[in-house]
Design a protein around this motif. Structure first.
Motif, PDB file in Angstrom:
ATOM      1  N   TRP A  54       0.838  -1.193   0.000  1.00 27.04           N
ATOM      2  CA  TRP A  54       0.000   0.000   0.000  1.00 27.04           C
ATOM      3  C   TRP A  54       0.875   1.246   0.000  1.00 27.04           C
ATOM      4  CZ3 TRP A  54      -5.177   0.702  -0.514  1.00 27.04           C
ATOM      5  CH2 TRP A  54      -5.700   1.953  -0.185  1.00 27.04           C
ATOM      6  N   VAL A  55       0.695   2.138  -0.982  1.00 25.22           N
ATOM      7  CA  VAL A  55       1.512   3.355  -1.061  1.00 25.22           C
ATOM      8  C   VAL A  55       0.655   4.616  -0.967  1.00 25.22           C
ATOM      9  CG1 VAL A  55       3.344   2.225  -2.388  1.00 25.22           C
ATOM     10  CG2 VAL A  55       1.445   3.358  -3.590  1.00 25.22           C
ATOM     11  N   GLY A  56      -0.651   4.462  -0.818  1.00 21.18           N
ATOM     12  CA  GLY A  56      -1.527   5.624  -0.690  1.00 21.18           C
ATOM     13  C   GLY A  56      -1.572   6.452  -1.960  1.00 21.18           C
ATOM     14  N   LEU A  57      -1.382   7.752  -1.819  1.00 16.61           N
ATOM     15  CA  LEU A  57      -1.474   8.679  -2.948  1.00 16.61           C
ATOM     16  C   LEU A  57      -0.141   8.910  -3.648  1.00 16.61           C
ATOM     17  CD1 LEU A  57      -3.842  11.361  -1.354  1.00 16.61           C
ATOM     18  CD2 LEU A  57      -4.467   9.485  -2.887  1.00 16.61           C
ATOM     19  N   GLU A  58       0.813   8.048  -3.410  1.00 16.45           N
ATOM     20  CA  GLU A  58       2.146   8.245  -3.983  1.00 16.45           C
ATOM     21  C   GLU A  58       2.112   8.240  -5.509  1.00 16.45           C
ATOM     22  OE1 GLU A  58       6.212   5.645  -4.241  1.00 16.45           O
ATOM     23  OE2 GLU A  58       5.312   5.874  -2.258  1.00 16.45           O
ATOM     24  N   ASN A  59       1.319   7.332  -6.111  1.00 13.47           N
ATOM     25  CA  ASN A  59       1.248   7.284  -7.576  1.00 13.47           C
ATOM     26  C   ASN A  59       0.643   8.561  -8.148  1.00 13.47           C
ATOM     27  OD1 ASN A  59       2.332   4.662  -8.019  1.00 13.47           O
ATOM     28  ND2 ASN A  59       0.404   3.750  -7.353  1.00 13.47           N
ATOM     29  N   TYR A  60      -0.322   9.146  -7.450  1.00 13.09           N
ATOM     30  CA  TYR A  60      -0.925  10.399  -7.920  1.00 13.09           C
ATOM     31  C   TYR A  60       0.040  11.572  -7.749  1.00 13.09           C
ATOM     32  CZ  TYR A  60      -5.222   7.709  -8.134  1.00 13.09           C
ATOM     33  OH  TYR A  60      -6.171   6.767  -8.449  1.00 13.09           O
ATOM     34  N   GLN A  61       0.882  11.528  -6.725  1.00  7.79           N
ATOM     35  CA  GLN A  61       1.921  12.539  -6.573  1.00  7.79           C
ATOM     36  C   GLN A  61       2.938  12.439  -7.704  1.00  7.79           C
ATOM     37  OE1 GLN A  61       3.368  11.710  -2.637  1.00  7.79           O
ATOM     38  NE2 GLN A  61       1.683  12.787  -1.613  1.00  7.79           N
ATOM     39  N   ARG A  62       3.239  11.208  -8.115  1.00  4.21           N
ATOM     40  CA  ARG A  62       4.132  11.015  -9.259  1.00  4.21           C
ATOM     41  C   ARG A  62       3.519  11.586 -10.538  1.00  4.21           C
ATOM     42  NH1 ARG A  62       5.547   4.902  -9.906  1.00  4.21           N
ATOM     43  NH2 ARG A  62       6.492   5.771 -11.812  1.00  4.21           N
ATOM     44  N   LEU A  63       2.201  11.430 -10.675  1.00  5.25           N
ATOM     45  CA  LEU A  63       1.530  11.974 -11.853  1.00  5.25           C
ATOM     46  C   LEU A  63       1.722  13.483 -11.957  1.00  5.25           C
ATOM     47  CD1 LEU A  63      -1.930  10.162 -12.075  1.00  5.25           C
ATOM     48  CD2 LEU A  63      -0.005   9.956 -13.636  1.00  5.25           C
ATOM     49  N   LEU A  64       1.595  14.169 -10.824  1.00 11.77           N
ATOM     50  CA  LEU A  64       1.714  15.620 -10.831  1.00 11.77           C
ATOM     51  C   LEU A  64       3.131  16.065 -11.170  1.00 11.77           C
ATOM     52  CD1 LEU A  64      -0.434  16.473  -7.665  1.00 11.77           C
ATOM     53  CD2 LEU A  64      -1.112  16.586 -10.076  1.00 11.77           C
ATOM     54  N   ALA A  65       4.106  15.203 -10.883  1.00 15.06           N
ATOM     55  CA  ALA A  65       5.497  15.546 -11.171  1.00 15.06           C
ATOM     56  C   ALA A  65       5.970  15.023 -12.521  1.00 15.06           C
ATOM     57  CB  ALA A  65       6.400  14.997 -10.063  1.00 15.06           C
ATOM     58  N   GLN A 255       1.193   2.047 -21.568  1.00  8.97           N
ATOM     59  CA  GLN A 255       2.656   2.034 -21.536  1.00  8.97           C
ATOM     60  C   GLN A 255       3.183   1.827 -20.124  1.00  8.97           C
ATOM     61  OE1 GLN A 255       3.510   5.831 -23.388  1.00  8.97           O
ATOM     62  NE2 GLN A 255       4.038   4.876 -25.337  1.00  8.97           N
ATOM     63  N   GLU A 256       2.647   2.566 -19.181  1.00  5.55           N
ATOM     64  CA  GLU A 256       3.134   2.463 -17.807  1.00  5.55           C
ATOM     65  C   GLU A 256       2.824   1.099 -17.196  1.00  5.55           C
ATOM     66  OE1 GLU A 256       5.038   4.500 -16.360  1.00  5.55           O
ATOM     67  OE2 GLU A 256       4.900   6.219 -17.723  1.00  5.55           O
ATOM     68  N   ALA A 257       1.633   0.569 -17.487  1.00  9.19           N
ATOM     69  CA  ALA A 257       1.219  -0.684 -16.855  1.00  9.19           C
ATOM     70  C   ALA A 257       1.851  -1.907 -17.506  1.00  9.19           C
ATOM     71  CB  ALA A 257      -0.306  -0.801 -16.876  1.00  9.19           C
ATOM     72  N   PHE A 258       1.903  -1.949 -18.835  1.00  5.39           N
ATOM     73  CA  PHE A 258       2.290  -3.185 -19.512  1.00  5.39           C
ATOM     74  C   PHE A 258       3.621  -3.103 -20.248  1.00  5.39           C
ATOM     75  CE2 PHE A 258      -2.375  -3.198 -19.287  1.00  5.39           C
ATOM     76  CZ  PHE A 258      -2.543  -4.328 -18.509  1.00  5.39           C
ATOM     77  N   LYS A 259       4.060  -1.904 -20.609  1.00  7.75           N
ATOM     78  CA  LYS A 259       5.374  -1.781 -21.237  1.00  7.75           C
ATOM     79  C   LYS A 259       6.463  -1.637 -20.186  1.00  7.75           C
ATOM     80  CE  LYS A 259       7.884   0.893 -24.730  1.00  7.75           C
ATOM     81  NZ  LYS A 259       7.803   2.046 -25.682  1.00  7.75           N
ATOM     82  N   PHE A 260       6.204  -0.829 -19.157  1.00 14.21           N
ATOM     83  CA  PHE A 260       7.179  -0.629 -18.087  1.00 14.21           C
ATOM     84  C   PHE A 260       6.869  -1.461 -16.847  1.00 14.21           C
ATOM     85  CE2 PHE A 260       7.032   3.635 -20.293  1.00 14.21           C
ATOM     86  CZ  PHE A 260       8.150   3.377 -21.078  1.00 14.21           C
ATOM     87  N   GLY A 261       5.744  -2.167 -16.843  1.00 16.32           N
ATOM     88  CA  GLY A 261       5.434  -3.091 -15.768  1.00 16.32           C
ATOM     89  C   GLY A 261       4.972  -2.470 -14.474  1.00 16.32           C
ATOM     90  N   ASP A 262       4.629  -1.185 -14.475  1.00 14.55           N
ATOM     91  CA  ASP A 262       4.204  -0.508 -13.249  1.00 14.55           C
ATOM     92  C   ASP A 262       2.675  -0.445 -13.233  1.00 14.55           C
ATOM     93  OD1 ASP A 262       3.896   1.021 -11.000  1.00 14.55           O
ATOM     94  OD2 ASP A 262       5.458   2.467 -11.518  1.00 14.55           O
ATOM     95  N   ILE A 263       2.049  -1.510 -12.746  1.00 13.62           N
ATOM     96  CA  ILE A 263       0.594  -1.606 -12.750  1.00 13.62           C
ATOM     97  C   ILE A 263      -0.031  -0.514 -11.878  1.00 13.62           C
ATOM     98  CG2 ILE A 263      -1.381  -3.051 -12.153  1.00 13.62           C
ATOM     99  CD1 ILE A 263       0.067  -4.058 -14.560  1.00 13.62           C
ATOM    100  N   GLY A 264       0.544  -0.260 -10.724  1.00 15.23           N
ATOM    101  CA  GLY A 264      -0.013   0.743  -9.822  1.00 15.23           C
ATOM    102  C   GLY A 264      -0.051   2.122 -10.458  1.00 15.23           C
ATOM    103  N   TYR A 265       1.049   2.518 -11.089  1.00 18.30           N
ATOM    104  CA  TYR A 265       1.109   3.835 -11.715  1.00 18.30           C
ATOM    105  C   TYR A 265       0.205   3.893 -12.945  1.00 18.30           C
ATOM    106  CZ  TYR A 265       3.210   8.202 -13.371  1.00 18.30           C
ATOM    107  OH  TYR A 265       3.417   9.495 -13.785  1.00 18.30           O
ATOM    108  N   GLY A 266       0.178   2.791 -13.711  1.00 16.65           N
ATOM    109  CA  GLY A 266      -0.684   2.754 -14.895  1.00 16.65           C
ATOM    110  C   GLY A 266      -2.152   2.851 -14.545  1.00 16.65           C
ATOM    111  N   THR A 267      -2.565   2.172 -13.465  1.00 16.98           N
ATOM    112  CA  THR A 267      -3.967   2.261 -13.060  1.00 16.98           C
ATOM    113  C   THR A 267      -4.291   3.624 -12.453  1.00 16.98           C
ATOM    114  OG1 THR A 267      -3.371   1.148 -10.990  1.00 16.98           O
ATOM    115  CG2 THR A 267      -4.332  -0.209 -12.732  1.00 16.98           C
ATOM    116  N   ALA A 268      -3.290   4.324 -11.936  1.00 20.75           N
ATOM    117  CA  ALA A 268      -3.523   5.698 -11.479  1.00 20.75           C
ATOM    118  C   ALA A 268      -3.883   6.591 -12.672  1.00 20.75           C
ATOM    119  CB  ALA A 268      -2.293   6.232 -10.753  1.00 20.75           C
ATOM    120  N   VAL A 269      -3.161   6.401 -13.786  1.00 21.83           N
ATOM    121  CA  VAL A 269      -3.498   7.145 -15.010  1.00 21.83           C
ATOM    122  C   VAL A 269      -4.893   6.770 -15.487  1.00 21.83           C
ATOM    123  CG1 VAL A 269      -2.833   7.597 -17.397  1.00 21.83           C
ATOM    124  CG2 VAL A 269      -1.059   7.259 -15.662  1.00 21.83           C
ATOM    125  N   ALA A 270      -5.199   5.471 -15.469  1.00 21.56           N
ATOM    126  CA  ALA A 270      -6.517   5.019 -15.894  1.00 21.56           C
ATOM    127  C   ALA A 270      -7.618   5.561 -14.979  1.00 21.56           C
ATOM    128  CB  ALA A 270      -6.557   3.491 -15.911  1.00 21.56           C
TER     129      ALA A 270
END
Length: 293
Positions: A54-65, A255-270
């Motif tokens: 569990w990382v909380g809002l970390e993926n959304y913070q990454r989105l803003l940056a 790209q984020e979820a399946f090309k770079f393998g970061d499911i958490g970050y990709g689903t944040a975009v979704a």
């Protein structure tokens, strides 16, 4: 004990119960999973694939940056506004009006030609559009035959090429919606306006358009939500390139979820894409509920 009126009210909702259950299973379930996964570090491989943390809002913070994210939001808005709200909507309305006034044979030929692109599977339409806009494709062959300069359309103007392809594929839906709406406009109303001295464009602007307002709003809602979710067309034609010049939100999420393998970050975009679609949907539903003037 429930009153007979309450029992009858409950029975009215019984026929829609299967549809509600299907929506909960196949729509609400995946949406809730996406929001949950966006709050974790889930991945395709490694420890995070077996036991996400569990990382909380970390993926959304990454989105803003992330500099690619605001670009993707802008490109998505441009893509929807250009190819759906303006392209498909206006061209579909224009075709519906012209086909209503054309001879039956001309109307049938134009209608069949436009609908043919719509009924194609998306992957087939995507490869057809790629073949048309590619360096050695149909468009450049036509330009070369006319003695004009060829262009690398998918590299020099990727968003323009993708938007034109989406207009080509999706205009048939708007055309069919507006043809049905125009057929419901009573002829005596426009005839009365004509007898009062209203010209053709005046009858269309002040009589026809207000009477099909509900169909316009419904069509805009549907094609907006459809275009927000377009992935295959963009991925086959440009894969989001060059240099993220055509990376819309669905492409970025993939790209984020399946090309770079970061499911958490990709689903944040979704998840952001889901919220944008929900905002558009609520806005259109509110317009539909507003009383007609």
């Amino acid at each position: 004990m429930r009153s007979p009126a309450t029992a009858r009210q409950l029975l009215r909702y019984l026929p829609v119960l299967p549809a509600v259950l299907l929506l909960l299973v196949f729509l609400a379930g995946p949406v809730l999973w996406a929001f949950h996964a966006s709050l974790t570090d889930a991945g395709l491989t490694g420890r995070s694939a077996r036991n996400p943390s569990w990382v909380g809002l970390e993926n959304y913070q990454r989105l803003l940056a992330d500099p690619v994210f605001p670009l993707s939001v802008l490109l998505t808005v441009v893509f929807v506004a250009g190819s759906a709200v303006l392209g498909q909507n206006l061209l579909g309305l224009a075709l519906a009006v012209l086909m209503r006034r054309a001879r039956p044979l001309v109307s049938a030929v134009v209608g069949t030609t436009v609908v043919a692109a719509w009924v194609l599977p998306e992957i087939v339409a995507a490869f057809a559009a790629y073949a048309y806009f590619s360096g050695d494709g149909t468009l450049n062959q036509l330009l070369g035959g006319l003695g004009l300069v060829r262009q690398e359309w998918l590299y020099a103007f990727p968003m323009v090429a993708v938007m034109l392809a989406n207009v080509w594929r999706g205009t048939a839906f708007s055309m069919l919606v507006y043809r049905a709406a125009l057929n419901e406009v009573p002829a005596e109303v426009t005839e009365a306006a004509q007898m009062d001295g209203a010209h053709g464009w005046q009858r269309f602007a002040f009589i026809t358009l207000p009477m099909i307002r509900g169909s316009i709003t419904t069509n805009l809602m549907l094609i907006t939500l459809q275009t927000l979710a377009v992935f295959t067309l963009v991925w086959v034609m440009t894969a989001g390139g060059p240099a993220n010049a055509s990376t819309t939100l669905p492409v970025l999420a993939y790209q984020e979820a399946f090309k770079f393998g970061d499911i958490g970050y990709g689903t944040a975009v979704a998840s952001v894409l889901i919220l944008i679609g929900a905002a558009f949907g609520l806005a259109y539903v509110r317009l539909l509920r507003e009383p007609r003037p």
